[in-house]
Design a protein around this motif. Structure first.
Motif, PDB file in Angstrom:
ATOM      1  N   CYS A   1      -0.294   0.970   7.778  1.00 37.98           N
ATOM      2  CA  CYS A   1      -1.386   0.767   6.824  1.00 37.98           C
ATOM      3  C   CYS A   1      -2.480  -0.117   7.406  1.00 37.98           C
ATOM      4  CB  CYS A   1      -0.854   0.207   5.515  1.00 37.98           C
ATOM      5  SG  CYS A   1       0.098   1.432   4.569  1.00 37.98           S
TER       6      CYS A   1
ATOM      7  N   ARG B   1       0.803  -1.215   0.000  1.00 37.09           N
ATOM      8  CA  ARG B   1       0.000   0.000   0.000  1.00 37.09           C
ATOM      9  C   ARG B   1       0.843   1.274   0.000  1.00 37.09           C
ATOM     10  NH1 ARG B   1      -3.309   2.759   4.182  1.00 37.09           N
ATOM     11  NH2 ARG B   1      -5.151   3.550   3.137  1.00 37.09           N
ATOM     12  N   CYS B   2       1.858   1.354   0.854  1.00 37.82           N
ATOM     13  CA  CYS B   2       2.645   2.596   0.946  1.00 37.82           C
ATOM     14  C   CYS B   2       4.070   2.439   0.398  1.00 37.82           C
ATOM     15  CB  CYS B   2       2.698   3.092   2.388  1.00 37.82           C
ATOM     16  SG  CYS B   2       3.730   2.108   3.486  1.00 37.82           S
TER      17      CYS B   2
END
Length: 78
Positions: free
Chosen positions: A49, A19-20
């Motif tokens: 996250c 995700r990041c």
């Protein structure tokens, strides 16, 4: 439930966050993807996250009148 309690509901390993994009961090398995070529890929997310996704799930549950229990990211709801 506090941050530590929520994070303790997951199994952690060193990986990259899908995700990041944070690398070499504690991450938990969210899903496995198997494309037609047959290779298997793990989708993992980091602690930060996980907490953000849990908060999003909680807010959605409140808006829709559903129940929400932490620790179920990546699992199908009944």
């Amino acid at each position: 439930m506090d941050r530590g309690e929520i994070l303790s509901l997951y199994k952690w390993a060193t990986a990259n966050c899908f995700r990041c994009a944070k690398t070499n961090t504690n991450a938990t398995l969210l899903a496995e993807i198997t494309p037609p070529a047959g290779d298997r890929y793990e989708v993992r997310v980091c602690e930060r996250c996980v907490l953000e996704l849990e908060q999003e799930r909680r807010r959605y549950a409140e808006r829709t009148g559903r129940k929400c229990a932490p620790g179920r990211l990546g699992r199908r709801e009944p």
